[in-house]
Scaffold this active site. Structure first.
Site, PDB file in Angstrom:
ATOM      1  N   PRO A   1      -4.218   6.571   6.916  1.00  0.00           N
ATOM      2  CA  PRO A   1      -5.134   5.645   7.900  1.00  0.00           C
ATOM      3  C   PRO A   1      -6.134   4.534   6.983  1.00  0.00           C
ATOM      4  O   PRO A   1      -6.149   3.754   5.952  1.00  0.00           O
ATOM      5  CB  PRO A   1      -6.605   6.985   7.636  1.00  0.00           C
ATOM      6  CG  PRO A   1      -6.249   7.481   6.258  1.00  0.00           C
ATOM      7  CD  PRO A   1      -4.492   7.693   6.124  1.00  0.00           C
TER       8      PRO A   1
ATOM      9  N   LYS B   1       8.618  -6.496  -6.709  1.00  0.00           N
ATOM     10  CA  LYS B   1       8.768  -7.298  -6.126  1.00  0.00           C
ATOM     11  C   LYS B   1       9.550  -9.057  -6.257  1.00  0.00           C
ATOM     12  O   LYS B   1       8.975  -9.517  -6.591  1.00  0.00           O
ATOM     13  CB  LYS B   1       7.528  -7.706  -5.407  1.00  0.00           C
ATOM     14  CG  LYS B   1       6.705  -8.832  -4.763  1.00  0.00           C
ATOM     15  CD  LYS B   1       6.457  -7.885  -3.248  1.00  0.00           C
ATOM     16  CE  LYS B   1       5.754  -8.785  -2.398  1.00  0.00           C
ATOM     17  NZ  LYS B   1       6.102  -8.133  -0.912  1.00  0.00           N
TER      18      LYS B   1
ATOM     19  N   ASP C   1       0.277  -7.782  -4.922  1.00  0.00           N
ATOM     20  CA  ASP C   1       1.379  -6.632  -4.492  1.00  0.00           C
ATOM     21  C   ASP C   1       1.963  -6.846  -6.059  1.00  0.00           C
ATOM     22  O   ASP C   1       2.344  -5.516  -5.753  1.00  0.00           O
ATOM     23  CB  ASP C   1       1.720  -7.156  -3.570  1.00  0.00           C
ATOM     24  CG  ASP C   1       1.159  -7.580  -2.163  1.00  0.00           C
ATOM     25  OD1 ASP C   1       0.467  -7.321  -2.000  1.00  0.00           O
ATOM     26  OD2 ASP C   1       1.628  -8.416  -1.126  1.00  0.00           O
TER      27      ASP C   1
ATOM     28  N   SER D   1       5.293 -14.659  -1.880  1.00  0.00           N
ATOM     29  CA  SER D   1       4.174 -16.630  -1.845  1.00  0.00           C
ATOM     30  C   SER D   1       3.224 -15.709  -1.477  1.00  0.00           C
ATOM     31  O   SER D   1       2.688 -13.881  -2.165  1.00  0.00           O
ATOM     32  CB  SER D   1       5.027 -16.643  -0.912  1.00  0.00           C
ATOM     33  OG  SER D   1       4.953 -15.785   0.013  1.00  0.00           O
TER      34      SER D   1
ATOM     35  N   LEU E   1       1.403  -1.489   0.020  1.00  0.00           N
ATOM     36  CA  LEU E   1      -0.091  -0.123  -0.108  1.00  0.00           C
ATOM     37  C   LEU E   1       0.765   1.262  -0.227  1.00  0.00           C
ATOM     38  O   LEU E   1       0.582   2.267  -0.240  1.00  0.00           O
ATOM     39  CB  LEU E   1      -0.837  -0.040   1.150  1.00  0.00           C
ATOM     40  CG  LEU E   1      -2.029   1.582   1.047  1.00  0.00           C
ATOM     41  CD1 LEU E   1      -3.083   1.486   0.454  1.00  0.00           C
ATOM     42  CD2 LEU E   1      -2.663   1.119   2.841  1.00  0.00           C
TER      43      LEU E   1
END
Length: 233
Positions: free
Chosen positions: A209, A37, A54, A41, A17
């Site tokens: 947040p 990345k 991701d 896994s 994120l």
């Protein structure tokens, strides 16, 4: 700009994120971007092969567009620690192999390149090497993502200590609110942030947040609103 290694205080701290948010922020400034990345896994079987959400999120924020196999060369189906998933697959990565793989994309020298780790700083890559060794071998400055929850102070301080012990600079940290019991108005939450700011001895690049966006692209764009790039301060 330069290349950074993004690590977290734990699994699900919010590395992707935050990394995708930083890349989205750089793209708003018309900067070239790349998110890698190397090891992932918990991948899904697709007609094009194993794909990790991701890695796909980072790929979507990489400009110019980059092939998936460049983003994520080691993809494993089991959602377990990477070295265990690799052992089951019979395809075990080494630091030498990872360094060889990332050499070409790093040579492009995009304005902002982020290499996202897996899990926390000390996650094993294989039986003798940690994934943190990739950052050490490449001499990359580190961004630490702190999952804001009960216990995060210890996790964050130990992670920062380990990063510095390995000889790398901690250029910034980001707090990601993952505990629904904490709110921006809670005194305990504010006290936790004050302690992190005092003890991590690195700039805070933002506090993200809990977001309501329901797609990875929307979440990256929303996270970008709360972030600053290294060097902005």
């Amino acid at each position: 700009m330069t290349a950074y290694f993004v690590t977290g205080t734990d699994t699900d701290a919010g590395k992707t994120l935050v990394a995708s948010g930083l890349l989205a922020l750089a793209r708003r400034r018309d900067l070239t971007t790349l998110g890698l990345k190397p090891v992932a896994s918990g991948c899904d079987n697709t007609p094009r092969g194993l794909r990790n959400i991701d890695a796909l999120t980072l790929q979507a924020q990489s400009e110019p567009a980059t092939a998936y196999t460049t983003i994520n060369p080691y993809a494993y189906a089991p959602a377990v620690a990477p070295h265990l998933a690799a052992r089951r697959a019979g395809k075990i990565p080494t630091l030498d192999a990872l360094i060889e793989h990332v050499a070409e994309p790093l040579a492009e020298k995009r304005d902002l390149t982020l290499i996202e780790g897996a899990g926390g700083w000390r996650v094993p890559l294989n039986d003798t090497e940690d994934l943190a060794g990739l950052a050490v071998r490449l001499d990359l400055p580190v961004i630490l993502v702190v999952g804001l929850k009960l216990g995060c102070l210890n996790h964050a301080r130990l992670s920062a200590e380990a990063i510095r012990t390995d000889g790398l600079p901690l250029v910034g940290w980001v707090g990601n609110l993952i505990d629904p019991g904490l709110s921006f108005d809670a005194a305990c939450y504010r006290d936790n942030l004050a302690t992190l700011e005092r003890t991590l001895d690195a700039p805070c690049l933002g506090i993200v947040p809990r977001l309501v966006a329901d797609t990875p692209a929307a979440r990256a764009a929303a996270a970008a609103d709360y972030l600053a790039l290294p060097g902005d301060a």
